[in-house]
Design an enzyme around this catalytic site. Structure first.
Site, mmCIF file in Angstrom:
data_model
loop_
_atom_site.group_PDB
_atom_site.id
_atom_site.type_symbol
_atom_site.label_atom_id
_atom_site.label_comp_id
_atom_site.label_asym_id
_atom_site.label_seq_id
_atom_site.Cartn_x
_atom_site.Cartn_y
_atom_site.Cartn_z
ATOM 1 N N THR A 166 0.879 -1.164 0.000
ATOM 2 C CA THR A 166 0.000 0.000 0.000
ATOM 3 C C THR A 166 0.912 1.208 0.000
ATOM 4 O O THR A 166 2.091 1.088 0.306
ATOM 5 C CB THR A 166 -0.880 -0.037 1.275
ATOM 6 O OG1 THR A 166 -1.837 -1.081 1.151
ATOM 7 C CG2 THR A 166 -1.603 1.260 1.539
ATOM 8 N N ARG A 194 -13.361 -7.857 -2.873
ATOM 9 C CA ARG A 194 -12.812 -7.736 -1.505
ATOM 10 C C ARG A 194 -12.315 -6.299 -1.281
ATOM 11 O O ARG A 194 -11.595 -5.745 -2.092
ATOM 12 C CB ARG A 194 -11.680 -8.729 -1.302
ATOM 13 C CG ARG A 194 -11.018 -8.671 0.094
ATOM 14 C CD ARG A 194 -9.822 -7.744 0.123
ATOM 15 N NE ARG A 194 -9.160 -7.722 1.427
ATOM 16 C CZ ARG A 194 -8.162 -6.894 1.741
ATOM 17 N NH1 ARG A 194 -7.724 -6.028 0.844
ATOM 18 N NH2 ARG A 194 -7.617 -6.914 2.924
ATOM 19 N N VAL A 195 -12.729 -5.735 -0.162
ATOM 20 C CA VAL A 195 -12.278 -4.390 0.206
ATOM 21 C C VAL A 195 -11.600 -4.488 1.568
ATOM 22 O O VAL A 195 -12.138 -5.120 2.485
ATOM 23 C CB VAL A 195 -13.472 -3.413 0.260
ATOM 24 C CG1 VAL A 195 -13.051 -2.073 0.834
ATOM 25 C CG2 VAL A 195 -14.082 -3.239 -1.127
ATOM 26 N N ASP A 197 -8.900 -2.416 4.619
ATOM 27 C CA ASP A 197 -8.987 -1.297 5.560
ATOM 28 C C ASP A 197 -8.739 0.062 4.911
ATOM 29 O O ASP A 197 -9.203 1.098 5.401
ATOM 30 C CB ASP A 197 -7.941 -1.483 6.672
ATOM 31 C CG ASP A 197 -6.520 -1.541 6.105
ATOM 32 O OD1 ASP A 197 -6.306 -2.237 5.095
ATOM 33 O OD2 ASP A 197 -5.621 -0.872 6.664
ATOM 34 N N GLY A 217 -0.863 -3.076 5.733
ATOM 35 C CA GLY A 217 -0.754 -4.425 6.283
ATOM 36 C C GLY A 217 -2.012 -5.214 5.979
ATOM 37 O O GLY A 217 -2.779 -4.842 5.088
HETATM 38 N N1 ASP Z 1 -4.022 -2.834 3.922
HETATM 39 C C1 ASP Z 1 -4.115 -3.273 2.555
HETATM 40 C C2 ASP Z 1 -5.319 -4.151 2.403
HETATM 41 O O1 ASP Z 1 -5.586 -4.958 3.264
HETATM 42 C C3 ASP Z 1 -2.909 -3.994 2.088
HETATM 43 C C4 ASP Z 1 -1.590 -3.454 2.548
HETATM 44 O O2 ASP Z 1 -1.499 -2.421 3.154
HETATM 45 O O3 ASP Z 1 -0.561 -4.084 2.320
HETATM 46 O O4 ASP Z 1 -5.958 -4.067 1.371
#
Ligand code: ASP
Length: 296
Positions: A166, A194-195, A197, A217
């Protein structure tokens, strides 16, 4: 005219680093971008404009799992999530499961500026971006590329290791305003629709008058842990320091089986960039903070 105050910008390019891969291109990119963003703030740009600029640049680079670097879902389609929040006005905008728009964070900014809503999804979000005249992706095969340190086979299977990324930015401007922006292609191999955070204001992204936070994350774990606004709540209701509040949320993320990190800045200009993932691409600069870029 009020006296100009301290300004700060922090960026992340996602939790999860493979120590065996070469991130030199990412380090060069982050170093140049943090310098430009610090200069914007020094020149009087708002925190909101600066975090949008930063995240749009991170998206456009294709070096991270966001914007051009997003990987396709299990149906072979890229779906992106993004959010932006202006702490001074306590207003936010977001988009989720968005396909075909070149800069998801700019679409999120349009939701903030031009609608009374906080989140637009899917086809409706794409139609709105088109009405706003935002740049669209005409040729996905030519537009999207694999980010640095990512192999094609990693993007096919869902796991909780390196398979996510991200980008995000938090800033404090010289008028004391805070803002945060976050954008993602989501987890690799994710199910269509899929969504995570990232686009959910208060979980992946938050800014108010006290603190601005951008998370990265495993999104589901951040939802269970309380996410970005929980950092603000721990400070406001519990009297926690910024560092303790951020660490407590990451501990809760780990408790819920996830990993990741966050960047946060408070109204005094204190910055934290904690993570419990294997590395987090990150950078910070400010009127009282020397430029710093780190990967591991
Ligand atoms: N937080 C993001 C998600 O779950 C992925 C990421 O930050 O690596 O879509």
């Amino acid at each position: 005219m009020p006296a100009l105050r301290n300004h700060v910008i922090a960026l992340h390019g996602g939790a999860g680093v493979n120590p065996d891969r070469d991130y030199a291109e990412v380090e060069v990119h982050l170093a140049a971008l943090i310098r430009r963003c610090e200069a914007m703030l020094a020149g009087g740009a708002s925190a909101l404009d600066t975090v949008e600029h930063a995240v749009r640049d991170l998206e456009e680079s294709g070096l991270y799992v966001a914007g051009r670097g997003s990987a396709p879902n299990d149906q072979g389609q890229v779906e992106c999530d993004a959010a932006i929040m202006d702490g001074a006005r306590m207003q936010a905008g977001g988009v989720c499961a968005l396909s075909g728009v070149a800069s998801p964070v700019t679409a999120a900014r349009a939701v903030l500026d031009r609608t009374p809503y906080v989140l637009l999804a899917g086809e409706g979000a794409r139609a709105f971006a088109g009405e706003c005249g935002l740049a669209m992706v005409r040729d996905p095969a030519a537009h999207y590329r694999l980010p640095v340190g990512v192999e094609m086979e990693e993007t096919q299977a869902l796991d909780s290791g390196l398979s996510h990324g991200t980008v995000g930015a938090v800033a404090l401007d010289s008028m004391g305003r805070l803002a945060a922006a976050t954008s993602t292609g989501g987890l690799f191999g994710k199910r269509a629709g899929r969504v995570g955070d990232t686009p959910i204001t208060g979980i992946g992204n938050w800014a108010d008058g006290e603190v601005a936070v951008s998370c990265t994350g495993i999104g589901e774990a951040f939802v269970y842990a309380g996410g970005a606004r929980d950092v603000a709540a721990r400070m406001a209701y519990g009297g926690a320091s910024l560092g303790d509040a951020g660490q407590a949320v990451l501990d809760a993320v780990a408790h819920h089986g996830g990993d990741g990190g966050m960047i946060a800045v408070d109204k005094a200009g204190s910055v934290i960039m904690p993570f419990n993932s294997p590395g987090m691409k990150r950078a910070v600069a400010g009127s009282a903070i020397p430029d710093r870029v780190a990967i591991l």
